[in-house]
Write an enzyme that holds these catalytic residues in place. Structure first.
Site, short mmCIF file in Angstrom:
data_model
loop_
_atom_site.label_atom_id
_atom_site.label_comp_id
_atom_site.label_asym_id
_atom_site.label_seq_id
_atom_site.Cartn_x
_atom_site.Cartn_y
_atom_site.Cartn_z
N SER A 106 0.83 -1.20 0.00
CA SER A 106 0.00 0.00 0.00
C SER A 106 0.87 1.26 0.00
O SER A 106 1.78 1.39 0.82
CB SER A 106 -0.89 -0.02 1.23
N GLY A 107 0.61 2.13 -0.92
CA GLY A 107 1.38 3.38 -0.99
C GLY A 107 2.60 3.28 -1.87
O GLY A 107 3.38 4.21 -1.99
N THR A 111 -1.55 2.52 -8.10
CA THR A 111 -2.62 3.23 -8.79
C THR A 111 -2.04 4.28 -9.72
O THR A 111 -2.48 4.44 -10.86
CB THR A 111 -3.58 3.86 -7.76
N ASN A 156 -1.26 5.53 3.13
CA ASN A 156 -1.43 6.19 1.83
C ASN A 156 -2.65 7.10 1.90
O ASN A 156 -3.72 6.69 2.33
CB ASN A 156 -1.63 5.10 0.76
N SER A 159 -5.48 5.62 -0.69
CA SER A 159 -5.31 4.18 -0.78
C SER A 159 -6.52 3.53 -1.44
O SER A 159 -7.66 3.81 -1.08
CB SER A 159 -5.10 3.64 0.63
N SER A 160 -6.26 2.65 -2.41
CA SER A 160 -7.37 1.95 -3.06
C SER A 160 -7.86 0.90 -2.07
O SER A 160 -7.09 0.07 -1.62
CB SER A 160 -6.89 1.24 -4.31
N GLY A 386 -2.08 -4.03 -2.23
CA GLY A 386 -0.81 -4.72 -2.01
C GLY A 386 -0.84 -5.59 -0.76
O GLY A 386 -1.78 -5.55 0.02
N GLU A 388 -0.38 -6.82 2.80
CA GLU A 388 -0.51 -5.99 4.00
C GLU A 388 -0.12 -6.79 5.25
O GLU A 388 -0.56 -7.92 5.44
CB GLU A 388 -1.96 -5.52 4.17
N1 LIG Z 1 5.40 8.03 -10.08
C1 LIG Z 1 5.07 8.81 -9.06
N2 LIG Z 1 5.48 10.08 -9.03
C2 LIG Z 1 5.16 10.88 -7.99
N3 LIG Z 1 4.42 10.49 -6.93
C3 LIG Z 1 4.00 9.22 -6.89
C4 LIG Z 1 4.28 8.32 -7.96
N4 LIG Z 1 3.71 7.14 -7.65
C5 LIG Z 1 3.08 7.32 -6.46
N5 LIG Z 1 3.26 8.55 -6.00
C6 LIG Z 1 2.75 9.13 -4.74
O1 LIG Z 1 2.46 8.09 -3.86
C7 LIG Z 1 1.09 8.10 -3.45
C8 LIG Z 1 0.55 6.70 -3.31
O2 LIG Z 1 0.48 6.09 -4.56
P1 LIG Z 1 -0.70 5.09 -4.96
O3 LIG Z 1 -1.99 5.59 -4.51
O4 LIG Z 1 -0.51 4.79 -6.39
O5 LIG Z 1 -0.33 3.84 -4.11
P2 LIG Z 1 -0.95 2.40 -4.22
O6 LIG Z 1 0.18 1.47 -4.45
O7 LIG Z 1 -2.05 2.40 -5.19
O8 LIG Z 1 -1.49 2.20 -2.76
P3 LIG Z 1 -2.76 1.37 -2.27
O9 LIG Z 1 -2.43 -0.04 -2.33
O10 LIG Z 1 -2.95 1.90 -0.92
O11 LIG Z 1 -3.86 1.79 -3.17
C9 LIG Z 1 0.38 8.88 -4.49
O12 LIG Z 1 -0.75 9.52 -3.97
C10 LIG Z 1 1.45 9.86 -4.94
O13 LIG Z 1 1.45 10.96 -4.07
MG LIG Z 2 -3.99 2.24 -5.12
#
Ligand SMILES: Nc1ncnc2c1ncn2[C@@H]1O[C@H](COP(=O)(O)OP(=O)(O)OP(=O)(O)O)[C@@H](O)[C@H]1O
Ligand SMILES: [Mg+2]
Length: 1045
Positions: A106-107, A111, A156, A159-160, A386, A388
């Site tokens: 997560s994070g 996404t 996050n 977070s999805s 992801g 956890e």
């Molecule tokens: N390529 C990137 N460039 C800049 N910031 C990023 C990038 N990827 C992720 N981030 C930052 O990290 C944060 C978390 O990313 P994201 O929501 O994609 O995580 P996730 O893996 O989908 O988490 P979860 O499993 O909780 O959904 C985003 O809100 C953004 O601020």
């Molecule tokens: Mg996500």
């Protein structure tokens, strides 16, 4: 070139397959070094590792998109766009369905990565109105799903809280047609509970912050988050997040996708109902039977909910506070305790929300789905929660981690499969590799006979007392010796002392680490039951959308069969997903979270190392280079290294493979280091590749010097040649110019001489002839010129057109005097003619009379000059206006020429009496002024002549013919104030009538006839007379003197 160098940069290789030596430390260091350089993407073969930078990097610009478009995967820096491009091209050009699997905790940026992939594909595929609409709809599904399915967690901010798999479908040209979204297990427990520091789903905060006052009123909501129990009664704005703006963006996105306003309203109404359910408070009361019962503490909120969903409040109240139970073929209504009531309420809220979310996904699918019948290619993008590991892990974590376990399995199998397939394809011998196969863990969970999920289902369905203890006991029995299963009991059996494992828990050794699950709530969550009364109440509402979410509430369709458990459903959907993924070409993006604090560009090695381990990156690299670390197509390999052998440099004309063989033979690498596939060259160890690269760099330097040297020589030579050419050109031009000038001068001189000579010759021949003629010609010319000048000057300065003006310019030369005079008279005549032409007939007649007067009197009578100023009025009496003169007027009729007052001189005594005089075309009438009666009427033909004096008096003698009737009394002596006019008109009238001039005498003496005899009249100048009134004095009987001045 630079990018490939970065791939091979020994300190921070872009492809970890080339890591040498391959250890966890070196891998970690490489990632750290690359991260430090802001290179967040690294490859393992064609797998992309992405380390979340937590700050925006300038690497997603349209220019970057162009750079990666149709790029060679190895020719540019590692980037997520490269894998997206590779997948898209493989789909479009090789007709292979693709899936992009994005994993990480997560994070870690899953996404974001999925959005980057989607936006890249949208940017590179073709454009057009229809295609753009589809693209926009696909991209806009994100803000809607994120609003309803994402929440801030400790890890996050976005977070999805659900798993998402999106199939984007393309036609044969690679244009997107639409897509299908599948969602997995929304974390619905968040609806009713979330820990401090986290938030509920974004939509609630967005709705309250961004909804207009009118909307909130319509939804019966208050803007303050602190009012709502499900939002922990705290206001939780997020720094850097504008909920209101996101709400507007979400609404716009819904519009783009095709939601109707009614659908949006219904959706928000149901959302509001969920939020408001959290504020329904129950209070306890005791029934007569002594049983505890619950009742609604404050009916207001319930009332409002029922208004929103158009339901009778008593139905909902009964469903929340009681429950119908079947007891021996009878339905019995039992009351619920307060905790049971709250349980029911929360279950209802969770169910409504999760079903609403499913509805939302289906609704989006309806908009973006592709019409059946079209042949399509598919690119699936999987963004699933992801792995956890929390302090306290429950059923949700168990399910999520199971899913990740399955993804790891598919990753290992497919990577290996692909590797193997590549060796087979290339005809290279395959050496098996050792790797950790996690199917044992998957089996532990999903085995349909004795897996943990199957056991859980069995417990849920078993009649009798069901609780988690029996479930745990069963697991302990079944997996007592399982390598990946642990619990207090199994540990005790193995005599292991572990205080970290409480008794209510079991632990699974996942591929990514050990996770301890607390079994509390497993059964309830797996059952996911909603009291039938509540679903029936929902079905009873007249809110179309809400009602459609609870089809089982229809009393007609009551089924006693229990619905499938959550675990069972999830397992089934994971199985479908896996099947789906297996059928496609996989592309991996493995996301890594560099720190726990969401800090920009901070790299915590321990945290990353843990992820490297559980993502199995080392294994990934090992598998990838099980046989050969590096492979490349012959043509690109030859292109890159051909300068290392004189036989292949600069051009190799044979096949690429032969060229590669020749090249490598020249370089003398040990044969076991190399293998020649059908289309690719394989290099066993990274060291060989680095050696190759080092040699290339040296050779490139040499070649650069050579090129430089050649270029400099060439430049100097060409510059010299250019200068020389310029110099020759300049001197040629200069000489030419000089000669041209000289020639021109000579030509001019020759012409002058020639002209002189010719002139002399001509003059000599024609001198005589020329002189005789010349003077006349010249004079004529000058005359003509003078005449022309004179006439033109005259035309420009003509005198005024007034007839009174007689000016005329004098002739400039004497010889023009006659002509000038002639012109002057012509001009004057012409002026007069013009003047005459514009005269009215009256004026003309008057002027004619005046002319007549001048002919008669000019220079003959002094009175004439005075009469010039007087206009000839003719009618001085006003016959028509004065009624007194009516009779006279009748006499004159239309023939009147003049009417005036005159004085008649008495011939006997010289006294005068006034008379009216009327002159008509035929008669002259004298009348008495008082009676206005004609006294004397004379025919004009009776008048023989007229006599007047030379002076300025008005005296006149009218001589009559003796024979005439009127003349019997002798001549008339009259005095008139308008003598000139009277005489002129009389003369004129007679002339017109008889065409004979009336004789007019102007003299100082004349004789007049009396009745008997004649009288001599003498004009005497005397001061006694008035200016123009004569005084008549009788001197004897036949003499009269007229005194005039
Ligand atoms: N390529 C990137 N460039 C800049 N910031 C990023 C990038 N990827 C992720 N981030 C930052 O990290 C944060 C978390 O990313 P994201 O929501 O994609 O995580 P996730 O893996 O989908 O988490 P979860 O499993 O909780 O959904 C985003 O809100 C953004 O601020
Ligand atoms: Mg996500």
């Amino acid at each position: 070139m630079e990018a490939t160098t970065s791939l091979l940069d020994a300190a921070a290789v872009g492809d970890l397959v080339l890591l040498d030596p391959l250890t966890e430390e070196s891998l970690l260091q490489t990632l750290q070094e690359r991260f430090r350089r802001s290179d967040i993407y690294t490859y393992i073969g064609n797998v992309v590792i992405s380390v979340n930078p937590y700050r925006s990097l300038p690497i997603y610009t349209p220019e970057t998109v162009q750079e990666y478009r149709n790029c060679n995967f190895f020719a540019v820096k590692p980037h997520i766009y490269a894998i997206a491009d590779d997948a898209y091209r493989s789909l479009r050009d090789r007709d292979r369905d693709q899936c992009i699997l994005i994993t990480g905790e997560s994070g870690a940026g899953k996404t974001e990565a999925s959005k980057l992939v989607m936006s890249y594909v949208a940017a590179v595929c073709s454009k057009g109105e229809e295609v753009d609409k589809v693209k926009e709809q696909l991209l806009q599904s994100n803000p809607v799903l994120e609003a309803f399915g994402n929440a801030k967690t400790i890890r996050n901010d976005n977070s999805s809280r659900f798993g998402k798999y999106m199939d984007v479908e393309f036609d044969f040209k690679g244009e997107p047609l639409g897509g299908v979204i599948s969602n997995y297990l929304l974390e619905k427990s968040r609806i009713v509970r979330h820990v401090k520091g986290e938030r509920n789903f974004h939509i609630f905060y967005q709705l309250l912050a961004g909804g207009s006052a009118q909307l909130l009123q319509q939804l019966k909501l208050r803007q303050d988050c602190r009012h709502y129990g499900y939002l922990n009664r705290e206001s939780s704005g997020l720094p850097g997040v504008d909920d209101a703006a996101n709400f507007r963006a979400m609404q716009d996105a819904m519009k783009v996708i095709g939601f109707s306003p009614a659908e949006v309203t219904a959706l928000l109404e149901v959302t509001a109902v969920v939020l408001k359910l959290g504020n329904v408070q129950l209070s306890s009361s005791y029934q007569a039977s002594g049983m505890e019962a619950s009742s609604i503490a404050e009916p207001q909120e319930l009332q409002e909910i029922c208004e929103l969903i158009r339901l009778d409040p008593t139905i909902l109240e009964r469903a929340l506070c009681s429950r119908t139970v079947k007891a021996r073929d009878e339905m019995v209504l039992t009351t619920l305790s307060v905790p049971q009531g709250y349980y029911g309420r929360d279950a209802l809220a969770k169910n409504i929300y999760s079903r609403l979310f499913d509805w939302l996904v289906n609704r989006i699918n309806t908009s973006i789905q592709v019409k059946p019948g079209k042949q399509r290619k598919v690119m699936g993008v999987l963004d699933i929660y992801g792995f956890e590991i929390f302090q306290d892990n429950s059923f949700e974590q168990f399910i999520i981690n199971y899913c990740n376990e399955k993804l790891q399995q598919i990753f290992i199998l497919m990577t290996l499969k692909e590797e193997q397939e590549e060796y087979v394809r290339e005809g290279i011998q395959w050496t098996p590799v050792e790797f950790f196969d996690n199917s044992i863990i998957c089996n532990l969970i999903e085995n349909s006979k004795c897996g943990i999920l199957a056991m859980l289902d069995e417990e849920c369905l078993r009649p009798g007392v069901v609780n988690e203890d029996t479930f745990l006991t069963k697991l302990n029995q079944l997996f007592a010796t399982h390598k990946h299963y642990e619990s207090k009991e199994t540990q005790n059996a193995r005599r292991v002392m572990d205080t970290s494992l409480p008794s209510q828990c079991f632990r699974i050794h996942h591929y990514a680490g050990k996770v301890t699950y607390n079994v509390t709530g497993f059964i309830e969550k797996n059952n996911d039951l909603l009291f039938r009364d509540l679903s029936q109440a929902m079905w009873a509402s007249r809110h179309e959308l809400l009602r459609s979410l609870f089809p089982e509430g229809d009393p007609q369709k009551v089924s006693l069969k229990l619905p499938p458990t959550a675990g069972f459903q999830f397992k089934a959907s994971v199985a479908t997903l896996m099947k789906n993924l297996y059928s496609k070409n996989p592309n991996y993006i493995r996301c890594i979270k560099p720190n726990e604090t969401k800090t920009g560009m901070l790299f915590t090695p321990e945290l990353v190392l843990a992820q490297i381990r559980y993502l199995g990156l080392m294994e990934n690299v090992r598998v990838r280079r099980a046989g050969y670390a590096f492979r490349q197509l012959y043509d690109s390999f030859l292109q890159r290294y051909k300068m290392l052998s004189p036989r292949t440099w600069p051009h190799w004309t044979g096949s690429h493979r032969e060229g590669t063989e020749v090249l490598l033979a020249d370089l003398a690498f040990p044969p076991e280091e190399l293998a020649f596939g059908h289309t690719k060259i394989f290099i066993r160890s990274p060291r060989t590749l680095f050696d190759l690269e080092r040699r290339r760099q040296e050779r490139v330097a040499e070649l650069a010097t050579l090129i430089q040297k050649t270029f400099r020589g060439w430049r100097c030579r060409t510059q010299y040649q250019l200068m020389r050419k310029s110099q020759i050109l300049i001197s040629a031009w200069f000489r030419g110019h000089l000669q041209k000038n000289r020639y021109k001068q000579m030509k001019r001189s020759a012409l002058i001489i020639q002209a002189y000579a010719r002139g002399w010759k001509v003059r000599r021949t024609y001198r005589r002839y020329f002189r005789s003629e010349a003077s006349t010609r010249l004079a004529n010319f000058i005359y003509r010129r003078l005449v022309q000048k004179f006439l033109v000057g005259l035309a420009r300065n003509l005198p005024p057109l007034s007839v009174m003006d007689r000016t005329w310019p004098p002739a400039p030369y004497k010889f023009l005097a006659d002509a000038n005079q002639e012109l002057r008279s012509i001009f004057y005549r012409w002026k007069c003619k013009k003047y005459r032409e514009q005269l009215t007939p009256q004026r003309r007649a008057l002027l004619q009379t005046k002319l007549h007067a001048s002919e008669l009197f000019k220079d003959k009578k002094a009175l004439y000059s005075k009469s010039l100023q007087q206009p000839f009025q003719g009618e001085y009496l006003g016959l028509t206006q004065n009624p007194k003169y009516q009779r006279l007027h009748a006499v004159a009729k239309d023939k009147l020429v003049m009417a005036d007052t005159v004085r008649k001189v008495n011939k006997a005594n010289g006294k005068t009496v006034p008379r009216l005089l009327l002159l008509t075309t035929e008669h002259l009438v004298l009348a008495d002024p008082k009676a206005a009666q004609p006294k004397t009427v004379l025919s004009l033909s009776d008048i023989s002549s007229i006599s007047v004096t030379r002076f300025s008096d008005g005296f006149l003698a009218l001589h009559l013919k003796e024979t005439s009737t009127g003349g019997a009394k002798g001549d008339f002596l009259l005095v008139s104030d308008h003598l000139i006019e009277l005489v002129t008109r009389l003369h004129q009238t007679l002339m017109d009538a008889t065409a004979q001039a009336l004789p007019l005498h102007i003299s100082d003496q004349f004789s007049t006839r009396l009745q008997k005899g004649a009288m001599a009249i003498t004009v005497v100048e005397s001061a006694k007379a008035g200016t123009n009134i004569p005084v008549c004095k009788k001197r004897g009987s036949h003499k009269m003197e007229i005194l005039v001045q």
